[in-house]
Design a protein around this motif. Structure first.
Motif, short mmCIF file in Angstrom:
data_model
loop_
_atom_site.label_atom_id
_atom_site.label_comp_id
_atom_site.label_asym_id
_atom_site.label_seq_id
_atom_site.Cartn_x
_atom_site.Cartn_y
_atom_site.Cartn_z
N GLU A 1 45.02 46.64 33.82
CA GLU A 1 45.11 46.77 35.27
C GLU A 1 45.97 45.67 35.88
O GLU A 1 46.73 45.92 36.83
CB GLU A 1 43.70 46.73 35.88
CG GLU A 1 42.87 47.97 35.57
CD GLU A 1 41.44 47.83 36.08
OE1 GLU A 1 41.10 46.74 36.57
OE2 GLU A 1 40.68 48.81 35.99
N TYR A 51 49.36 46.38 37.97
CA TYR A 51 49.05 46.17 39.38
C TYR A 51 50.31 46.20 40.25
O TYR A 51 50.41 46.98 41.19
CB TYR A 51 48.32 44.84 39.55
CG TYR A 51 48.17 44.36 40.97
CD1 TYR A 51 47.39 45.06 41.89
CD2 TYR A 51 48.79 43.17 41.40
CE1 TYR A 51 47.24 44.61 43.19
CE2 TYR A 51 48.64 42.71 42.69
CZ TYR A 51 47.88 43.43 43.58
OH TYR A 51 47.73 42.99 44.86
N ASP A 57 52.70 49.55 39.76
CA ASP A 57 52.28 50.80 40.38
C ASP A 57 52.39 50.80 41.90
O ASP A 57 52.05 51.79 42.54
CB ASP A 57 50.83 51.12 39.98
CG ASP A 57 50.70 51.49 38.51
OD1 ASP A 57 51.74 51.79 37.90
OD2 ASP A 57 49.57 51.46 37.99
N SER A 58 52.85 49.70 42.48
CA SER A 58 52.99 49.65 43.94
C SER A 58 54.26 50.37 44.37
O SER A 58 55.17 50.62 43.58
CB SER A 58 53.03 48.19 44.42
OG SER A 58 54.17 47.53 43.92
N ASP A 59 54.33 50.72 45.66
CA ASP A 59 55.46 51.48 46.18
C ASP A 59 56.76 50.70 46.13
O ASP A 59 57.83 51.27 45.93
CB ASP A 59 55.18 51.92 47.63
CG ASP A 59 54.04 52.92 47.72
OD1 ASP A 59 53.78 53.61 46.72
OD2 ASP A 59 53.40 52.99 48.78
N ARG A 83 43.48 40.41 48.98
CA ARG A 83 43.29 41.85 48.83
C ARG A 83 42.38 42.19 47.65
O ARG A 83 41.45 42.98 47.78
CB ARG A 83 44.64 42.55 48.66
CG ARG A 83 45.47 42.59 49.92
CD ARG A 83 46.60 43.59 49.79
NE ARG A 83 47.36 43.70 51.02
CZ ARG A 83 48.21 44.68 51.28
NH1 ARG A 83 48.41 45.64 50.39
NH2 ARG A 83 48.87 44.72 52.42
N THR A 84 42.68 41.62 46.50
CA THR A 84 41.90 41.98 45.32
C THR A 84 40.46 41.51 45.44
O THR A 84 39.55 42.18 44.95
CB THR A 84 42.54 41.39 44.05
OG1 THR A 84 42.73 39.97 44.22
CG2 THR A 84 43.88 42.03 43.74
N ASP A 144 40.77 45.76 47.26
CA ASP A 144 41.98 46.50 47.60
C ASP A 144 43.03 46.23 46.51
O ASP A 144 43.55 45.13 46.41
CB ASP A 144 42.51 46.06 48.96
CG ASP A 144 43.75 46.83 49.39
OD1 ASP A 144 44.26 47.65 48.60
OD2 ASP A 144 44.22 46.61 50.53
N ASP A 145 43.33 47.24 45.69
CA ASP A 145 44.26 47.07 44.58
C ASP A 145 45.68 47.53 44.91
O ASP A 145 46.49 47.76 44.01
CB ASP A 145 43.75 47.82 43.34
CG ASP A 145 42.68 47.02 42.60
OD1 ASP A 145 42.46 45.85 42.96
OD2 ASP A 145 42.05 47.58 41.68
N GLU A 146 45.99 47.64 46.19
CA GLU A 146 47.36 47.93 46.60
C GLU A 146 48.10 46.61 46.77
O GLU A 146 47.73 45.76 47.58
CB GLU A 146 47.38 48.71 47.92
CG GLU A 146 48.77 49.01 48.45
CD GLU A 146 49.57 49.92 47.52
OE1 GLU A 146 50.81 49.79 47.49
OE2 GLU A 146 48.94 50.76 46.83
N ALA A 147 49.16 46.42 45.98
CA ALA A 147 49.88 45.15 46.02
C ALA A 147 50.54 44.95 47.38
O ALA A 147 51.08 45.89 47.97
CB ALA A 147 50.94 45.12 44.92
N TYR A 193 45.77 38.47 40.14
CA TYR A 193 45.01 39.72 40.28
C TYR A 193 43.69 39.58 39.54
O TYR A 193 42.63 39.98 40.04
CB TYR A 193 45.82 40.88 39.73
CG TYR A 193 45.06 42.17 39.59
CD1 TYR A 193 45.02 43.10 40.63
CD2 TYR A 193 44.39 42.49 38.40
CE1 TYR A 193 44.31 44.29 40.50
CE2 TYR A 193 43.68 43.68 38.27
CZ TYR A 193 43.65 44.57 39.31
OH TYR A 193 42.95 45.75 39.18
#
Length: 252
Positions: free
Chosen positions: A24, A28, A31-33, A68-69, A73-76, A224
């Protein structure tokens, strides 16, 4: 239990989460946008970190990763709100600098004092004393490196520099198996990332930037893991006002 962003117990070893957590952490940022954009910006900032402001931005980004983590919240995050990120990164840098100075000052006093005491020809006993003091300095350095990520997580949660030095609040975390295990995973990520970064750095022309990107990627992945250790030890209620913790601190 459904209203808590909480995973019980150490994520690694005890419940077989170690390998999953490692996977993960590596995926991390990927996998972000804005994965490539964020990694390249972070790598360039890290490369020019000697100018300090870019380094502050890197640590400001790390603070956001921790924030965030630690809340599940796992969105970077992305690089934005540059002024706020620079200020947060500067505060984080002050905390890290303070902890890094501990073994330096300790070593200067103990090892330096030992060398001055035994003189130019220390003999076997003097050499043994100096070696023992050097080993003790190394232990202090490892201890500072162990505390510093937790101190940053505490700062990210409260946004106060003083929070990074609140040992009463940090002690239960530092003594927990969850944090110890995740810290080892994070350390492994940083070591491997540094090794790969060093190899890439030897490539002419593009090696420096590629190595810096990998180093930034590894830094984000490591924090993370630290952020999730904070989540495990400080469960956050989805319905809690202002993100306040509803769980008890670990009993140790």
């Amino acid at each position: 239990m459904s209203d808590l962003l909480y995973v019980t117990g150490p994520r690694a070893i005890a419940d077989g989460r170690g390998e999953t957590m490692l996977t993960e952490s590596i995926t991390y940022l990927r996998d972000s946008d804005d994965a490539w954009k964020t990694a390249i910006i972070g790598g360039v900032f890290l490369l020019f970190g000697f100018l300090l402001i870019p380094l502050f931005l890197v640590w400001g980004y790390v603070v956001r990763v921790l924030d965030r983590t630690a809340r599940g919240d796992d969105e970077a995050p992305v690089f934005d709100e540059w002024g706020e990120m620079t200020i947060e990164g500067a505060k984080a840098f002050v905390i890290l600098l303070a902890y890094s100075l501990v073994p330096i000052v300790f070593g200067a006093i103990t090892v330096g004092g030992g060398i001055l005491a035994v003189g130019g020809d220390p003999g076997a006993l003097g050499a043994a004393v100096i070696a023992a003091l050097g080993l003790l300095t190394f232990v202090v350095a490892v201890g500072a490196a162990y505390v510093a990520p937790a101190a940053l997580a505490q700062f990210a949660a409260e946004r106060r520099i003083r929070a990074g030095f609140d040992l009463e609040e940090l002690r239960p975390v530092l003594r927990s198996g969850t944090y110890a295990t995740n810290w080892l995973v994070a350390l492994g990520i940083v070591i491997v990332g540094s090794f790969v970064s060093g190899i890439l750095g030897s490539i002419p022309f593009v090696g420096a930037i590629l190595g810096a990107i990998v180093a930034f990627y590894a830094l984000v992945a490591a924090y993370y893991v630290i952020g999730h250790a904070w989540l495990d030890l400080h469960p956050i209620s989805v319905d809690g006002a202002n993100g306040e913790s509803t769980g008890d601190r670990p009993a140790v």
